[in-house]
Design a protein around this motif. Structure first.
Motif, PDB file in Angstrom:
ATOM      1  N   UNK A  43     -22.557 -69.699  11.369  1.00 30.56           N
ATOM      2  CA  UNK A  43     -22.414 -70.215  12.732  1.00 30.56           C
ATOM      3  C   UNK A  43     -20.965 -70.499  13.106  1.00 30.56           C
ATOM      4  N   UNK A  44     -20.056 -70.451  12.133  1.00 23.63           N
ATOM      5  CA  UNK A  44     -18.647 -70.710  12.421  1.00 23.63           C
ATOM      6  C   UNK A  44     -18.029 -69.553  13.197  1.00 23.63           C
ATOM      7  N   UNK A  45     -17.087 -69.857  14.114  1.00 24.93           N
ATOM      8  CA  UNK A  45     -16.431 -68.764  14.843  1.00 24.93           C
ATOM      9  C   UNK A  45     -15.506 -67.986  13.918  1.00 24.93           C
ATOM     10  N   UNK A  46     -15.548 -66.685  14.049  1.00 25.87           N
ATOM     11  CA  UNK A  46     -14.688 -65.832  13.230  1.00 25.87           C
ATOM     12  C   UNK A  46     -14.027 -64.797  14.113  1.00 25.87           C
ATOM     13  N   UNK A  47     -13.127 -64.065  13.537  1.00 21.28           N
ATOM     14  CA  UNK A  47     -12.465 -62.995  14.272  1.00 21.28           C
ATOM     15  C   UNK A  47     -11.310 -63.525  15.095  1.00 21.28           C
ATOM     16  N   UNK A  48     -11.176 -63.043  16.299  1.00 23.91           N
ATOM     17  CA  UNK A  48     -10.044 -63.371  17.165  1.00 23.91           C
ATOM     18  C   UNK A  48     -10.074 -64.825  17.639  1.00 23.91           C
TER      19      UNK A  48
END
Length: 102
Positions: A43-48
């Motif tokens: 659920x953690x934000x990843x990427x840009x």
């Protein structure tokens, strides 16, 4: 997320592990906690959108990564027992004296 007793036994069979009956409740609870943690990580934000982690305060600026030559205390000419025309002179191996025939 919960994992069942049968799923734990199936995983143990796939891994060729022998699990005693007394350890099954503990394994079910531990594997369920692991799966819950992985779901939480998903659920953690990843990427840009995610900022990289830098230890310390955000105000610290990182220095440029520059490669600089480090001067030697002594040149190779002073370190080598034999040095000629910018090369180390080493003794010739006996195996190469007669064309390599051993």
């Amino acid at each position: 997320m919960s994992i069942s007793r049968e799923e734990v036994l199936h995983i143990a069979r796939l891994a060729e592990l022998d699990v005693v009956e007394e350890a099954l409740p503990t394994l079910v609870e531990q594997m369920s906690r692991i799966l819950d943690y992985v779901a939480q990580l998903n659920r953690l934000p990843t990427g840009e959108t995610a900022r990289p982690y830098v230890a310390g305060p955000d105000a610290i600026a990182l220095r440029a990564d520059e490669v600089k030559p480090w001067p030697l205390a002594f040149g190779p000419k002073q370190l080598a027992p034999a040095f000629r025309d910018g090369f180390f002179v080493v003794p010739r191996l006996e195996a190469f004296d007669d064309g390599g025939a051993a």
